[in-house]
Design a protein around this motif. Structure first.
Motif, PDB file in Angstrom:
ATOM      1  N   ASP A  74      94.832   0.116  10.113  1.00 31.05           N
ATOM      2  CA  ASP A  74      94.435  -0.807   8.893  1.00 31.05           C
ATOM      3  C   ASP A  74      93.170  -0.220   8.255  1.00 31.05           C
ATOM      4  N   PHE A  75      93.083  -0.276   7.086  1.00 26.97           N
ATOM      5  CA  PHE A  75      92.140   0.058   6.378  1.00 26.97           C
ATOM      6  C   PHE A  75      90.974  -1.172   6.118  1.00 26.97           C
ATOM      7  N   LEU A  76      89.668  -1.339   6.344  1.00 29.88           N
ATOM      8  CA  LEU A  76      89.128  -2.487   6.002  1.00 29.88           C
ATOM      9  C   LEU A  76      88.342  -2.707   4.972  1.00 29.88           C
ATOM     10  N   SER A  77      87.737  -1.518   4.735  1.00 33.70           N
ATOM     11  CA  SER A  77      86.816  -1.423   3.338  1.00 33.70           C
ATOM     12  C   SER A  77      87.442  -1.870   2.169  1.00 33.70           C
ATOM     13  N   SER A  78      86.848  -2.614   1.210  1.00 38.98           N
ATOM     14  CA  SER A  78      87.686  -2.959   0.148  1.00 38.98           C
ATOM     15  C   SER A  78      87.559  -2.038  -1.118  1.00 38.98           C
ATOM     16  N   VAL A  79      88.527  -1.118  -1.326  1.00 43.21           N
ATOM     17  CA  VAL A  79      88.406  -0.098  -2.140  1.00 43.21           C
ATOM     18  C   VAL A  79      89.685   0.223  -2.643  1.00 43.21           C
ATOM     19  N   SER A  80      89.776   0.541  -4.032  1.00 47.52           N
ATOM     20  CA  SER A  80      91.100   0.833  -4.810  1.00 47.52           C
ATOM     21  C   SER A  80      91.564   2.169  -4.224  1.00 47.52           C
ATOM     22  N   VAL A  81      92.805   2.648  -4.573  1.00 46.28           N
ATOM     23  CA  VAL A  81      93.419   3.680  -3.928  1.00 46.28           C
ATOM     24  C   VAL A  81      92.591   5.018  -4.598  1.00 46.28           C
ATOM     25  N   GLU A  82      92.252   4.925  -5.913  1.00 47.30           N
ATOM     26  CA  GLU A  82      91.448   5.991  -6.641  1.00 47.30           C
ATOM     27  C   GLU A  82      90.254   6.167  -5.760  1.00 47.30           C
ATOM     28  N   ASP A  83      89.637   5.122  -5.310  1.00 48.30           N
ATOM     29  CA  ASP A  83      88.298   5.233  -4.776  1.00 48.30           C
ATOM     30  C   ASP A  83      88.489   5.604  -3.251  1.00 48.30           C
ATOM     31  N   PHE A  84      89.494   5.414  -2.745  1.00 50.70           N
ATOM     32  CA  PHE A  84      89.652   5.937  -1.219  1.00 50.70           C
ATOM     33  C   PHE A  84      89.839   7.324  -1.413  1.00 50.70           C
ATOM     34  N   TRP A  85      90.558   7.868  -2.229  1.00 52.80           N
ATOM     35  CA  TRP A  85      90.731   9.323  -2.155  1.00 52.80           C
ATOM     36  C   TRP A  85      89.094  10.027  -2.583  1.00 52.80           C
ATOM     37  N   THR A  86      88.513   9.334  -3.382  1.00 53.50           N
ATOM     38  CA  THR A  86      87.137   9.953  -3.719  1.00 53.50           C
ATOM     39  C   THR A  86      86.203   9.964  -2.437  1.00 53.50           C
ATOM     40  N   ALA A  87      86.407   8.793  -1.717  1.00 57.91           N
ATOM     41  CA  ALA A  87      85.516   8.954  -0.468  1.00 57.91           C
ATOM     42  C   ALA A  87      86.069   9.747   0.696  1.00 57.91           C
ATOM     43  N   TYR A  88      87.525   9.817   0.641  1.00 61.56           N
ATOM     44  CA  TYR A  88      88.271  10.760   1.554  1.00 61.56           C
ATOM     45  C   TYR A  88      87.803  12.134   1.527  1.00 61.56           C
ATOM     46  N   TYR A  89      88.068  12.655   0.050  1.00 57.57           N
ATOM     47  CA  TYR A  89      87.847  13.781  -0.067  1.00 57.57           C
ATOM     48  C   TYR A  89      85.962  14.273   0.173  1.00 57.57           C
ATOM     49  N   ALA A  90      85.240  13.225  -0.165  1.00 61.52           N
ATOM     50  CA  ALA A  90      83.833  13.516  -0.143  1.00 61.52           C
ATOM     51  C   ALA A  90      83.526  13.690   1.578  1.00 61.52           C
ATOM     52  N   VAL A  91      84.205  13.105   2.493  1.00 63.06           N
ATOM     53  CA  VAL A  91      84.222  13.133   3.828  1.00 63.06           C
ATOM     54  C   VAL A  91      84.464  14.531   4.214  1.00 63.06           C
ATOM     55  N   LEU A  92      85.607  15.051   3.807  1.00 63.40           N
ATOM     56  CA  LEU A  92      85.916  16.378   4.188  1.00 63.40           C
ATOM     57  C   LEU A  92      84.927  17.280   3.732  1.00 63.40           C
ATOM     58  N   ALA A  93      84.459  17.307   2.426  1.00 59.34           N
ATOM     59  CA  ALA A  93      83.714  18.080   1.784  1.00 59.34           C
ATOM     60  C   ALA A  93      82.371  18.332   2.757  1.00 59.34           C
ATOM     61  N   ASP A  94      81.622  17.258   3.307  1.00 56.80           N
ATOM     62  CA  ASP A  94      80.666  17.305   3.763  1.00 56.80           C
ATOM     63  C   ASP A  94      80.823  17.600   5.408  1.00 56.80           C
ATOM     64  N   HIS A  95      81.963  17.683   5.736  1.00 58.45           N
ATOM     65  CA  HIS A  95      82.210  17.838   7.279  1.00 58.45           C
ATOM     66  C   HIS A  95      83.416  18.755   7.622  1.00 58.45           C
ATOM     67  N   PRO A  96      82.817  20.195   7.555  1.00 58.20           N
ATOM     68  CA  PRO A  96      84.006  21.307   7.989  1.00 58.20           C
ATOM     69  C   PRO A  96      84.271  21.273   9.541  1.00 58.20           C
ATOM     70  N   GLU A  97      83.480  20.240  10.091  1.00 59.04           N
ATOM     71  CA  GLU A  97      83.777  20.268  11.836  1.00 59.04           C
ATOM     72  C   GLU A  97      85.137  19.361  11.949  1.00 59.04           C
ATOM     73  N   ILE A  98      85.577  18.629  10.845  1.00 59.54           N
ATOM     74  CA  ILE A  98      86.752  17.541  11.039  1.00 59.54           C
ATOM     75  C   ILE A  98      87.866  18.857  10.606  1.00 59.54           C
ATOM     76  N   PHE A  99      88.457  19.345  11.668  1.00 57.75           N
ATOM     77  CA  PHE A  99      89.283  20.719  11.117  1.00 57.75           C
ATOM     78  C   PHE A  99      90.779  20.335  11.596  1.00 57.75           C
ATOM     79  N   TRP A 100      90.927  18.994  11.807  1.00 56.62           N
ATOM     80  CA  TRP A 100      92.413  18.588  12.224  1.00 56.62           C
ATOM     81  C   TRP A 100      93.212  18.006  11.030  1.00 56.62           C
TER      82      TRP A 100
END
Length: 430
Positions: free
Chosen positions: A106-132
């Motif tokens: 389940d995803f609990l924060s209230s965001v649109s699909v477009e905003d989810f992708w913005t946040a998801y990409y931001a996490v991966l761009a900030d954290h190369p240690e998330i390699f999986w």
């Protein structure tokens, strides 16, 4: 014929009572089914979880979870700091799910699909240690709220293998860092990591896990994403700022590179070229490790590689880089205009204007020293064009060539050269 005014209908009171009861029972059954259906729908779509989450009123839930579970970020999160504050909660929730190895749920924060992708990409761009995981995922949108209620990340490394690979990556990065002098400046650390990735990685579009750090650090074969994420990962291990930038190549396809930051204390007695004297000023620079690879650069420029690293893309300015690179608009970028760490300036290969005698002396010193090549970067297109004319159409190279013939006991000599119109760079191979 019987008159309708005289028609009488006999009814049974008991039958009428049972009819009403049956009707009420049917309505109740339909109502219950509707309730059960809606409850099932809400539960399946995660809305119930969302309601419970929002009723707690804990706006810092995911930040607190990250801190309490030991997942607080140890690196500067450039994308987190530069996306809308409204997406911070979703960013941190995605980050916590990833660090917990919760690949779906389940995803609990209230965001649109477009905003989810913005946040998801931001996490991966900030954290190369998330390699999986890569940039792909499946999300479910609620038809009732229009927000994301569940997610499923596309993973490339199974959860049972991640801890072991994490240890391998840390060891590989630390092996690189161990070779750097303890007294090295930030620029020297950046330069070493740049050279290390290039020297140990082969550019190959068929590389395994090419979008993640392990492709370059462990498998030593990757593409731009792997080069850039490995570079970012190593700098993060050294405590230096580095972020991942994506965009396109002029006339080409998608591409990824990095942005670094160097802090200068400044001095009233000595000022680096292009950096005004000041106290603790920060300057941003672009780094494209992939285009520094001689094999990749050779294929790109259409000439045979000399098996030497290109330093054009080490701490370069936006004026130089944006002639070939176009950054995307996913996040705002600072100005990268300082040329204080231009490789050619730092190594005495830079000429603001063309001067015959100055270039003559540089050529003679190079051949006397037995250099394999002479590199000259000019400060303007006009100076660059003047230098080409003097070198290749006039006789500026004659004395250097004569000296080489005398040294080698030859009656003739030949040379090769390469010109780079984007960087106003001339390289002569003796």
């Amino acid at each position: 014929m019987r008159n309708s005014d005289n028609l009488r209908v006999n009814t049974n009171p008991r039958k009428r009572k049972w009819g009403r009861l049956l009707q009420q029972a049917a309505c109740l059954a339909v109502f219950c089914l509707c309730v059960l259906f809606c409850a099932a729908l809400l539960t399946r779509s995660g809305v119930v979880s969302r309601v419970k989450y929002e009723l707690t009123g804990n706006e810092e839930t995911w930040e607190e979870a990250a801190a309490e579970e030991g997942y607080a970020s140890s690196v500067e999160e450039y994308y987190y700091d530069n996306i809308s504050e409204e997406l911070h909660e979703a960013y941190r929730e995605i980050y916590v799910h990833l660090m917990r190895y919760e690949d779906s749920g389940d995803f609990l924060s209230s965001v649109s699909v477009e905003d989810f992708w913005t946040a998801y990409y931001a996490v991966l761009a900030d954290h190369p240690e998330i390699f999986w995981t890569d940039t792909s995922a499946q999300v479910e949108e609620s038809s009732l709220t229009g927000t994301v209620v569940s997610y499923s990340f596309d993973v490339t490394v199974e959860s049972k293998e991640r801890d072991a690979m994490r240890e391998e990556l840390e060891a590989a990065a630390d092996a690189c860092i161990a070779q750097i002098s303890a007294d090295a400046t930030d620029y020297e650390k950046i330069k070493y990591a740049y050279e290390y990735i290039i020297d140990t990685t082969e550019y190959d579009i068929n590389s395994a896990d090419s979008q993640n750090v392990q492709s370059a650090l462990l498998y030593h074969s990757s593409v731009c994403a792997g080069y850039s994420r490995a570079f970012q990962y190593i700098l993060h291990r050294m405590g230096l700022f580095c972020t991942y930038i994506t965009g396109t190549i002029v006339g080409g396809g998608d591409h990824g590179w990095n942005m670094v930051r160097i802090t200068e204390a400044g001095s009233s007695d000595e000022t680096l070229a292009g950096v005004p004297s000041a106290s603790a000023q920060e300057y941003y620079y672009y780094v494209d490790v992939t285009w520094g690879d001689p094999v990749f650069a050779g294929n790109m420029d259409g000439y045979t590689s000399e098996s030497t690293i290109s330093y054009n893309y080490l701490c370069c300015t936006e004026q130089d880089l944006f002639k070939t690179h176009v950054p995307g608009d996913s996040v705002a970028l600072p100005e990268c205009t300082s040329d204080a760490y231009d490789y050619y300036k730092l190594n005495g290969m830079y000429y603001e204007s063309f001067d015959w005698n100055e270039i003559y002396q540089a050529l003679m010193e190079s051949v006397r020293a037995g250099d394999a090549r002479t590199m000259m970067k000019f400060g303007s297109e006009e100076a660059y064009q003047e230098a080409q004319s003097a070198l290749f159409e006039e006789d500026l190279l004659n004395d250097a060539g004569q000296y080489l013939m005398n040294q080698n006991g030859e009656s003739s000599w030949s040379y090769r050269y390469h010109t780079d119109d984007n960087f106003y760079l001339i390289t002569i191979y003796w």
